[in-house]
Design a protein around this motif. Sequence first.
Motif, short mmCIF file in Angstrom:
data_model
loop_
_atom_site.label_atom_id
_atom_site.label_comp_id
_atom_site.label_asym_id
_atom_site.label_seq_id
_atom_site.Cartn_x
_atom_site.Cartn_y
_atom_site.Cartn_z
N VAL A 302 8.03 30.87 52.15
CA VAL A 302 8.67 32.02 52.83
C VAL A 302 10.16 32.07 52.50
O VAL A 302 10.71 33.13 52.17
CB VAL A 302 8.45 31.92 54.35
CG1 VAL A 302 9.23 33.01 55.07
CG2 VAL A 302 6.97 32.03 54.68
N CYS A 305 10.67 33.17 48.93
CA CYS A 305 10.44 34.61 48.75
C CYS A 305 11.64 35.40 49.27
O CYS A 305 12.05 36.39 48.65
CB CYS A 305 9.16 35.01 49.47
SG CYS A 305 8.62 36.70 49.13
N ALA A 306 12.18 34.98 50.43
CA ALA A 306 13.36 35.67 50.95
C ALA A 306 14.54 35.50 50.00
O ALA A 306 15.32 36.44 49.76
CB ALA A 306 13.71 35.13 52.34
N TRP A 308 14.33 35.10 46.79
CA TRP A 308 14.03 35.97 45.65
C TRP A 308 14.48 37.40 45.93
O TRP A 308 15.11 38.05 45.09
CB TRP A 308 12.54 35.88 45.36
CG TRP A 308 12.05 36.73 44.23
CD1 TRP A 308 12.78 37.18 43.15
CD2 TRP A 308 10.73 37.24 44.05
NE1 TRP A 308 11.99 37.94 42.32
CE2 TRP A 308 10.74 37.99 42.83
CE3 TRP A 308 9.56 37.14 44.77
CZ2 TRP A 308 9.59 38.62 42.36
CZ3 TRP A 308 8.41 37.76 44.30
CH2 TRP A 308 8.43 38.50 43.10
N TRP A 462 10.21 42.19 49.89
CA TRP A 462 10.40 41.98 51.33
C TRP A 462 9.07 42.14 52.08
O TRP A 462 8.83 41.44 53.07
CB TRP A 462 11.44 42.94 51.87
CG TRP A 462 12.86 42.52 51.61
CD1 TRP A 462 13.79 43.16 50.85
CD2 TRP A 462 13.51 41.34 52.11
NE1 TRP A 462 14.98 42.46 50.84
CE2 TRP A 462 14.83 41.33 51.61
CE3 TRP A 462 13.10 40.28 52.92
CZ2 TRP A 462 15.74 40.31 51.90
CZ3 TRP A 462 14.01 39.27 53.21
CH2 TRP A 462 15.31 39.30 52.71
N CYS A 465 7.35 38.96 51.69
CA CYS A 465 8.01 37.94 52.51
C CYS A 465 7.60 38.07 53.98
O CYS A 465 7.34 37.06 54.65
CB CYS A 465 9.53 38.07 52.37
SG CYS A 465 10.47 36.79 53.24
N PHE A 469 5.58 35.36 56.10
CA PHE A 469 6.14 34.88 57.36
C PHE A 469 5.08 34.92 58.46
O PHE A 469 4.92 33.95 59.22
CB PHE A 469 7.34 35.74 57.75
CG PHE A 469 7.95 35.37 59.07
CD1 PHE A 469 8.83 34.30 59.19
CD2 PHE A 469 7.64 36.09 60.22
CE1 PHE A 469 9.38 33.96 60.41
CE2 PHE A 469 8.18 35.76 61.45
CZ PHE A 469 9.07 34.69 61.54
#
Length: 550
Positions: A302, A305-306, A308, A462, A465, A469
């Motif tokens: 997570v 990814c955030a 990124w 997003w 992400c 999450f």
Amino acid sequence: MTASKPTEENWHPSSLLAYDALPNHQDFESIISDAKFTADTRTDFYDRSLTSRRYALVGVACSGIFSCSCIVVAIVTLVNHGVSGVTVSNMVTIDSNDKEVQLGVEGEIVTLILNLIVTLCTESIGFVHGISLRSALASESRLRFNTNLRLLTAARGWYNPNGALLNGIMAVLLIISYSSTSLVVCVNTQDLSTPPFAFSMQGIAIAGLPLLFLGVVLLLQVVIALSAMRAVKVLTWSSSPFDLTAALVHHTQLTPVTFQCMRCVSGLDTDEGPAKPRDTQPSAWHAHPSIRKVVISLWGIVVACAGWAILVMYIWHKYAGAGSTSPVALTIQTWSFLPTQLNVQSNYIAYAVPGVNIQPWILVFVNMAIIQGSLTLGLHCSELIANVIRDERQWRCATGRKGLRTATNPLMPIFTHPICLALFVAKPFLHWMFGLSFIASDPAYGGQLEGFVVVMYTAQIWNLCIALFIFACFFTLVALHQPRGPQPAAYGHVQTLANLVDEWSPVMWWGHKEDQIPYCHAGTSDHPLPDVKMDCVYAGSGVGSLAPVS
């Protein structure tokens, strides 16, 4: 005269030697051996689950057929159209923007279906590979839990089909399976001009080279799984921890430990015996050491990814308006679930990969695999949480009205257990969402690919992400949940189950069995049992006979 009631704090096996009023002068060691013998002779019931074996082999066979079909179609495409060739489906005339958007949505649906098929194939292959690994670990006396991290746990021997080398290769093949899926489907455009009219036609196309990669990696996984199955003796194909435990005890690969009838899995590492019942049991987080690593890795994905998404936004702000970035910023108005590459309102960054020969393909595959690999392995590791919780919930049915049924339909745990079903749906969906975020656009014109454009869509990253999450929150809460009630938690730990189950039958109930002095006995039976007594100390069968006769 009545013996004083012992407590679990000051208990030690040697303390029982003080009671020497045994029938026929039976000694302490003989009671232990009798208890072990009784446990062994009662575990001749277990299901080899040949139905699961048949289902698994049918799934592997279908995976092999699908992989061979992909290889055949890919070879035909490559022979007829070359490395940059595609196989085109029905073409439609594009006379409005709505039709073009509709065609893009249809392409994404085809990709989602392909992800689902790949998930079905890899799950079937993974089941056979996982059962083989479990049997290999049992033969080496290294099996602790019914469920293991299939690709991160290895049997001894580098060249063993269940060894570290081939397990690492299986992990790479699994990553490439999903990476290839994101590159297979593309859109083919055909420009036609009939004076005085000029129009274009588009259709969904299948790229030959990624389809060949997909077929080959699936076929290799089939070969490795079947090799692993042939390399080891499988005692039972059942995914139930009870069939596995009964089989191990029956074949003397596992020995029940006395005085542990009220000890959960987290209490086995301490030198303790009799215990009082507990109101709550430890969570999977505390009971299974690998669970903590899996949860931490999910949150790491997570965060990655955030990071990124933030990196993409930073690059866009730095090079806003350049040829490789979109002209508009990310706002609520430009936020969407499905990206439209021709929509100037989408926020993205892009870079071109020139050429359409084998080198650009390899470069694109490496890009996809590196970024998507962590997601693939994270979802694979999540199987551990789902299966461990499934095993524990099955065990806790032993205190329910209907009891614990050890034999179940092999497909029932997947489609009836909510956590397993959620993971099964999440796998193809999250991989598909990744494909929406990181698109290796390979547009074809006239049946030929004309280079690659790698596009990273900020809103879709997003979205991924947020989905990750939610996924991580769900599995974290599941891992931290503490079961209620005095029934000791096992979480599929085979030694714990061998200690807790003293009578094996197709339907079992767990509860209070005997009032003895100084210790009571809790265990299983083929009929409903009363609840255990919370103020009593429990040890196991035969221990009460060590008390003096008043």
